[in-house]
Design a protein around this motif. Structure first.
Motif, PDB file in Angstrom:
ATOM      1  N   ARG A 138      -3.578   4.804  -9.486  1.00  0.00           N
ATOM      2  CA  ARG A 138      -3.176   4.145  -8.246  1.00  0.00           C
ATOM      3  C   ARG A 138      -3.563   2.664  -8.321  1.00  0.00           C
ATOM      4  O   ARG A 138      -4.705   2.339  -8.648  1.00  0.00           O
ATOM      5  N   LYS A 167       5.527  10.809  -5.588  1.00  0.00           N
ATOM      6  CA  LYS A 167       4.355  10.367  -4.816  1.00  0.00           C
ATOM      7  C   LYS A 167       4.107  11.405  -3.721  1.00  0.00           C
ATOM      8  O   LYS A 167       4.934  11.631  -2.850  1.00  0.00           O
ATOM      9  N   TRP A 168       2.953  12.075  -3.803  1.00  0.00           N
ATOM     10  CA  TRP A 168       2.545  13.006  -2.751  1.00  0.00           C
ATOM     11  C   TRP A 168       1.622  12.279  -1.777  1.00  0.00           C
ATOM     12  O   TRP A 168       0.719  11.536  -2.186  1.00  0.00           O
ATOM     13  N   GLU A 181      -1.461  10.161  -3.425  1.00  0.00           N
ATOM     14  CA  GLU A 181      -1.946  10.433  -4.773  1.00  0.00           C
ATOM     15  C   GLU A 181      -1.340   9.405  -5.735  1.00  0.00           C
ATOM     16  O   GLU A 181      -0.443   8.636  -5.368  1.00  0.00           O
ATOM     17  N   ARG A 184      -0.986  18.034   2.269  1.00  0.00           N
ATOM     18  CA  ARG A 184       0.111  17.138   1.880  1.00  0.00           C
ATOM     19  C   ARG A 184       1.139  17.135   3.006  1.00  0.00           C
ATOM     20  O   ARG A 184       1.647  18.190   3.401  1.00  0.00           O
ATOM     21  N   HIS A 206      -0.894  12.504   1.813  1.00  0.00           N
ATOM     22  CA  HIS A 206      -1.748  13.421   2.573  1.00  0.00           C
ATOM     23  C   HIS A 206      -1.948  12.932   4.020  1.00  0.00           C
ATOM     24  O   HIS A 206      -1.695  11.765   4.336  1.00  0.00           O
ATOM     25  N   TYR A 259      -6.919   9.951   0.670  1.00  0.00           N
ATOM     26  CA  TYR A 259      -7.075  10.832  -0.479  1.00  0.00           C
ATOM     27  C   TYR A 259      -8.029  10.217  -1.494  1.00  0.00           C
ATOM     28  O   TYR A 259      -7.814   9.100  -1.940  1.00  0.00           O
TER      29      TYR A 259
END
Length: 287
Positions: free
Chosen positions: A138, A280-281, A163, A195, A283, A287
C-alpha cells in the motif's frame, strides 16, 4: 420662482428616472426570456426512446483531459449496472499506461493464487481458484498512491480502510469459482472489520471468456446489450466483459449493515487470450 423652478425640475427628474427604470426592467426580462429559450433549445437532451432515456439516467458522464496519474485517460463515466448487488462500472478508471505499469510491477513476482481459510485465516491452495497473483505494498510508490487515492475518491472509503492492491493473471482455462468477498467467520474480521466493498480493475481486454459473473444477481440479463457475446459461464447471471482501464465496484454489504448474498461472484474461465486484473478490497474500519 427659483425655489418653485427647483421643485419642478426635481419632480420632472423623478418621473424620468421611473420611466427609465421600467424600461430597463422590461429589456432585462425580455433578454432573460430569450436566454432561457436558447438554453432550453440547444442544451436540453434530444428526444429519445424510453430505453435510451433510462440508459442516460443510469450513467453520469464527464470528460477528463488530464490525469492525476500515469498517462492520460479518455472520457470517463460511471454506469449503474445492478441494485442487487449494488454494482457500478467506472469506465476508463485507469489509463493504458497505468494498466501496463501495474502488470510490469507484478510479472516478476507472480505465484499461484490462494484462498483464505475461514477457520485459520491462512492462505491455502484451492481448485476453485487457478489464477496466479501477487500483492503490491500500500502506497508502494507515487503511481500506486495516486491510484489508491482515486479509489478512495470514487468509493468514499478512506485509503487506510483498504487492503493492498492485488494483481491477478488468468491464462486460458483459468478461473475463480463463485464466492463471497465478505467473511463468514470472526477470525478474519479482527483487523479492519468486515469487507464492505470491492473494486475490480481490468488491466487488459480478453478475447473470449474471463467475464466477472454474479450468478445470484436479480434481474433479466438476457436482454442486455452484448448478451450473445458472453461465454456460457457469463450467461449464468449478471456478467461484465473485461475492458482495459474499466473498474467494477460492487458492495458486499447493504446500506443497513447486513451482508448481501447477491454479491456472490466469480471469474469465468478464459477461452482465448489472457486476463489481467487488479483488486482492491475495502473494510468497514481501518485495516
Amino acid at each position: 420662482m427659483a425655489v418653485l423652478k427647483g421643485k419642478y425640475i426635481k419632480f420632472q427628474g423623478r418621473k424620468w428616472s421611473t420611466f427609465k427604470l421600467s424600461k430597463i426592467i422590461m429589456v432585462f426580462l425580455l433578454a432573460l426570456g430569450v436566454s432561457m429559450f436558447i438554453a432550453f433549445r440547444f442544451f436540453s437532451p434530444p428526444e429519445s426512446s424510453h430505453s435510451e432515456l433510462l440508459h442516460r439516467l443510469a450513467s453520469v458522464q464527464h470528460s477528463a483531459v488530464h490525469s492525476d496519474g500515469l498517462g492520460k485517460r479518455g472520457d470517463q463515466w460511471v454506469e449503474f449496472i445492478s441494485w442487487e448487488p449494488r454494482a457500478f462500472v467506472y469506465h476508463n478508471f485507469l489509463s493504458k499506461e497505468e494498466c501496463l505499469y501495474l502488470i510490469s510491477l507484478a510479472k516478476p513476482y507472480m505465484e499461484k493464487s490462494t484462498v483464505v481459510d475461514s477457520k485459520t485465516g491462512k492462505s491455502v491452495d484451492s481448485r476453485a481458484r487457478t489464477s496466479s497473483g501477487m500483492f503490491l505494498h500500500r502506497g508502494q510508490n507515487k503511481i500506486v498512491s495516486n491510484i489508491e487515492k482515486r479509489i478512495a475518491d470514487f468509493t468514499f472509503i478512506p485509503v487506510e480502510h483498504g487492503e493492498a492492491l492485488q494483481i491477478l493473471h488468468y491464462e486460458v482455462g483459468q478461473k475463480y469459482d463463485a464466492h463471497y468477498d465478505f467473511f463468514a467467520d470472526e477470525f478474519n474480521i479482527k483487523h479492519g472489520g468486515q469487507r464492505i466493498a470491492t473494486l475490480l480493475m481490468y488491466l487488459s481486454d480478453v478475447e473470449e471468456g474471463g467475464e466477472t459473473v454474479f450468478p445470484a444477481a436479480e434481474g433479466n440479463f438476457s436482454s442486455l446489450p452484448g448478451w450473445n457475446e458472453r461465454s456460457e459461464c457469463g450467461k449464468g447471471g449478471l456478467s461484465l466483459k473485461p475492458k482495459m482501464g474499466d473498474a467494477l465496484l460492487f458492495w458486499s454489504m447493504r446500506p443497513d449493515n447486513t451482508l448481501d448474498p447477491t454479491s456472490m461472484h466469480g471469474s469465468c474461465p478464459v477461452i482465448r487470450g489472457n486476463k489481467w486484473s487488479c483488486t482492491k478490497w475495502m473494510h468497514v474500519n481501518e485495516y
